[in-house]
Design a protein around this motif. Structure first.
Motif, PDB file in Angstrom:
ATOM      1  N   ARG A 152      -2.424   9.006 -18.622  1.00  0.00           N
ATOM      2  CA  ARG A 152      -3.540   9.571 -17.849  1.00  0.00           C
ATOM      3  C   ARG A 152      -4.432   8.484 -17.276  1.00  0.00           C
ATOM      4  O   ARG A 152      -4.936   8.600 -16.163  1.00  0.00           O
ATOM      5  CB  ARG A 152      -4.342  10.539 -18.698  1.00  0.00           C
ATOM      6  N   LEU A 153      -4.653   7.419 -18.044  1.00  0.00           N
ATOM      7  CA  LEU A 153      -5.432   6.290 -17.530  1.00  0.00           C
ATOM      8  C   LEU A 153      -4.736   5.659 -16.329  1.00  0.00           C
ATOM      9  O   LEU A 153      -5.379   5.329 -15.326  1.00  0.00           O
ATOM     10  CB  LEU A 153      -5.637   5.236 -18.622  1.00  0.00           C
ATOM     11  N   ILE A 154      -3.427   5.487 -16.424  1.00  0.00           N
ATOM     12  CA  ILE A 154      -2.665   4.895 -15.322  1.00  0.00           C
ATOM     13  C   ILE A 154      -2.721   5.788 -14.089  1.00  0.00           C
ATOM     14  O   ILE A 154      -2.957   5.307 -12.977  1.00  0.00           O
ATOM     15  CB  ILE A 154      -1.218   4.623 -15.757  1.00  0.00           C
ATOM     16  N   LEU A 155      -2.528   7.083 -14.271  1.00  0.00           N
ATOM     17  CA  LEU A 155      -2.572   8.005 -13.128  1.00  0.00           C
ATOM     18  C   LEU A 155      -3.947   8.026 -12.469  1.00  0.00           C
ATOM     19  O   LEU A 155      -4.065   8.034 -11.243  1.00  0.00           O
ATOM     20  CB  LEU A 155      -2.180   9.412 -13.577  1.00  0.00           C
ATOM     21  N   THR A 156      -4.990   8.013 -13.283  1.00  0.00           N
ATOM     22  CA  THR A 156      -6.351   8.015 -12.737  1.00  0.00           C
ATOM     23  C   THR A 156      -6.644   6.729 -11.990  1.00  0.00           C
ATOM     24  O   THR A 156      -7.235   6.745 -10.904  1.00  0.00           O
ATOM     25  CB  THR A 156      -7.379   8.228 -13.862  1.00  0.00           C
ATOM     26  N   ALA A 157      -6.214   5.602 -12.539  1.00  0.00           N
ATOM     27  CA  ALA A 157      -6.443   4.317 -11.862  1.00  0.00           C
ATOM     28  C   ALA A 157      -5.691   4.265 -10.536  1.00  0.00           C
ATOM     29  O   ALA A 157      -6.222   3.765  -9.537  1.00  0.00           O
ATOM     30  CB  ALA A 157      -6.019   3.169 -12.765  1.00  0.00           C
ATOM     31  N   LEU A 185      -7.344   3.827  -6.823  1.00  0.00           N
ATOM     32  CA  LEU A 185      -6.909   2.782  -5.888  1.00  0.00           C
ATOM     33  C   LEU A 185      -6.457   3.370  -4.558  1.00  0.00           C
ATOM     34  O   LEU A 185      -6.666   2.770  -3.505  1.00  0.00           O
ATOM     35  CB  LEU A 185      -5.787   1.951  -6.504  1.00  0.00           C
ATOM     36  N   ARG A 186      -5.853   4.536  -4.598  1.00  0.00           N
ATOM     37  CA  ARG A 186      -5.435   5.185  -3.355  1.00  0.00           C
ATOM     38  C   ARG A 186      -6.654   5.576  -2.517  1.00  0.00           C
ATOM     39  O   ARG A 186      -6.663   5.394  -1.303  1.00  0.00           O
ATOM     40  CB  ARG A 186      -4.584   6.413  -3.693  1.00  0.00           C
ATOM     41  N   ASP A 187      -7.702   6.082  -3.159  1.00  0.00           N
ATOM     42  CA  ASP A 187      -8.910   6.471  -2.438  1.00  0.00           C
ATOM     43  C   ASP A 187      -9.712   5.277  -1.952  1.00  0.00           C
ATOM     44  O   ASP A 187     -10.373   5.344  -0.915  1.00  0.00           O
ATOM     45  CB  ASP A 187      -9.811   7.333  -3.315  1.00  0.00           C
ATOM     46  N   HIS A 188      -9.688   4.184  -2.698  1.00  0.00           N
ATOM     47  CA  HIS A 188     -10.496   3.012  -2.371  1.00  0.00           C
ATOM     48  C   HIS A 188      -9.668   1.909  -1.717  1.00  0.00           C
ATOM     49  O   HIS A 188     -10.028   0.736  -1.777  1.00  0.00           O
ATOM     50  CB  HIS A 188     -11.186   2.478  -3.630  1.00  0.00           C
ATOM     51  N   GLN A 189      -8.556   2.282  -1.097  1.00  0.00           N
ATOM     52  CA  GLN A 189      -7.715   1.303  -0.415  1.00  0.00           C
ATOM     53  C   GLN A 189      -8.449   0.764   0.807  1.00  0.00           C
ATOM     54  O   GLN A 189      -8.965   1.530   1.624  1.00  0.00           O
ATOM     55  CB  GLN A 189      -6.404   1.945   0.013  1.00  0.00           C
ATOM     56  N   PRO A 190      -8.522  -0.571   0.932  1.00  0.00           N
ATOM     57  CA  PRO A 190      -9.294  -1.138   2.041  1.00  0.00           C
ATOM     58  C   PRO A 190      -8.691  -0.803   3.405  1.00  0.00           C
ATOM     59  O   PRO A 190      -7.478  -0.687   3.559  1.00  0.00           O
ATOM     60  CB  PRO A 190      -9.261  -2.642   1.790  1.00  0.00           C
ATOM     61  N   THR A 191      -9.556  -0.667   4.371  1.00  0.00           N
ATOM     62  CA  THR A 191      -9.140  -0.441   5.756  1.00  0.00           C
ATOM     63  C   THR A 191      -8.656  -1.766   6.340  1.00  0.00           C
ATOM     64  O   THR A 191      -8.795  -2.818   5.709  1.00  0.00           O
ATOM     65  CB  THR A 191     -10.322   0.111   6.574  1.00  0.00           C
ATOM     66  N   PRO A 192      -8.102  -1.766   7.542  1.00  0.00           N
ATOM     67  CA  PRO A 192      -7.617  -3.024   8.127  1.00  0.00           C
ATOM     68  C   PRO A 192      -8.688  -4.124   8.230  1.00  0.00           C
ATOM     69  O   PRO A 192      -8.356  -5.310   8.212  1.00  0.00           O
ATOM     70  CB  PRO A 192      -7.129  -2.616   9.511  1.00  0.00           C
ATOM     71  N   PRO A 216     -16.011  -2.811  -6.161  1.00  0.00           N
ATOM     72  CA  PRO A 216     -16.015  -2.928  -7.620  1.00  0.00           C
ATOM     73  C   PRO A 216     -15.227  -1.806  -8.308  1.00  0.00           C
ATOM     74  O   PRO A 216     -14.676  -2.005  -9.389  1.00  0.00           O
ATOM     75  CB  PRO A 216     -17.495  -2.877  -7.992  1.00  0.00           C
ATOM     76  N   VAL A 217     -15.137  -0.658  -7.685  1.00  0.00           N
ATOM     77  CA  VAL A 217     -14.388   0.456  -8.265  1.00  0.00           C
ATOM     78  C   VAL A 217     -12.892   0.143  -8.244  1.00  0.00           C
ATOM     79  O   VAL A 217     -12.185   0.361  -9.228  1.00  0.00           O
ATOM     80  CB  VAL A 217     -14.702   1.766  -7.510  1.00  0.00           C
ATOM     81  N   ALA A 218     -12.414  -0.397  -7.135  1.00  0.00           N
ATOM     82  CA  ALA A 218     -11.001  -0.775  -7.045  1.00  0.00           C
ATOM     83  C   ALA A 218     -10.686  -1.910  -8.016  1.00  0.00           C
ATOM     84  O   ALA A 218      -9.620  -1.931  -8.624  1.00  0.00           O
ATOM     85  CB  ALA A 218     -10.655  -1.179  -5.623  1.00  0.00           C
ATOM     86  N   ALA A 219     -11.605  -2.839  -8.171  1.00  0.00           N
ATOM     87  CA  ALA A 219     -11.396  -3.935  -9.126  1.00  0.00           C
ATOM     88  C   ALA A 219     -11.300  -3.399 -10.548  1.00  0.00           C
ATOM     89  O   ALA A 219     -10.443  -3.840 -11.328  1.00  0.00           O
ATOM     90  CB  ALA A 219     -12.520  -4.954  -9.008  1.00  0.00           C
ATOM     91  N   ALA A 220     -12.140  -2.445 -10.900  1.00  0.00           N
ATOM     92  CA  ALA A 220     -12.085  -1.845 -12.238  1.00  0.00           C
ATOM     93  C   ALA A 220     -10.775  -1.076 -12.431  1.00  0.00           C
ATOM     94  O   ALA A 220     -10.170  -1.143 -13.510  1.00  0.00           O
ATOM     95  CB  ALA A 220     -13.282  -0.917 -12.446  1.00  0.00           C
ATOM     96  N   ALA A 221     -10.323  -0.378 -11.406  1.00  0.00           N
ATOM     97  CA  ALA A 221      -9.061   0.359 -11.504  1.00  0.00           C
ATOM     98  C   ALA A 221      -7.890  -0.603 -11.667  1.00  0.00           C
ATOM     99  O   ALA A 221      -6.966  -0.334 -12.448  1.00  0.00           O
ATOM    100  CB  ALA A 221      -8.863   1.230 -10.269  1.00  0.00           C
ATOM    101  N   ARG A 222      -7.915  -1.742 -10.977  1.00  0.00           N
ATOM    102  CA  ARG A 222      -6.868  -2.748 -11.151  1.00  0.00           C
ATOM    103  C   ARG A 222      -6.883  -3.311 -12.565  1.00  0.00           C
ATOM    104  O   ARG A 222      -5.836  -3.551 -13.166  1.00  0.00           O
ATOM    105  CB  ARG A 222      -7.017  -3.869 -10.126  1.00  0.00           C
TER     106      ARG A 222
END
Length: 79
Positions: A14-19, A23-30, A43-49
């Motif tokens: 569940r932790l892996i799926l949530t992370a 990451l999918r939602d906070h994927q950087p734009t071009p 910082p949210v994407a960094a925490a998920a990584r």
């Protein structure tokens, strides 16, 4: 199911799926900015990584790879 009834493997999954979801939602734009946080270094994407890294590297329930305890009565080793 609620948390007290989950196994360690289910909690880890569940932790892996949530992370991954985060990451999918906070994927950087071009241009390199997060579409939600609007920052270059999200910082949210960094925490998920960090969660993904920890969940995939550490197996807390795997005792087969734990170092053996040294025998304090063993006098054959120097030191």
């Amino acid at each position: 199911m609620t948390a007290p009834f989950l196994s360690l493997a289910q909690i880890r999954n569940r932790l892996i799926l949530t992370a991954r979801w985060v990451l999918r939602d906070h994927q950087p734009t071009p241009d390199g900015h997060c579409p939600i946080c609007r920052t270059a270094d999200c910082p949210v994407a960094a925490a998920a990584r960090d969660v993904l890294r920890a969940a995939t590297e550490v197996h807390l329930w795997d005792t087969a790879n734990q170092p053996a305890e040294c025998d304090r009565d063993d006098t054959s080793s120097p030191g």
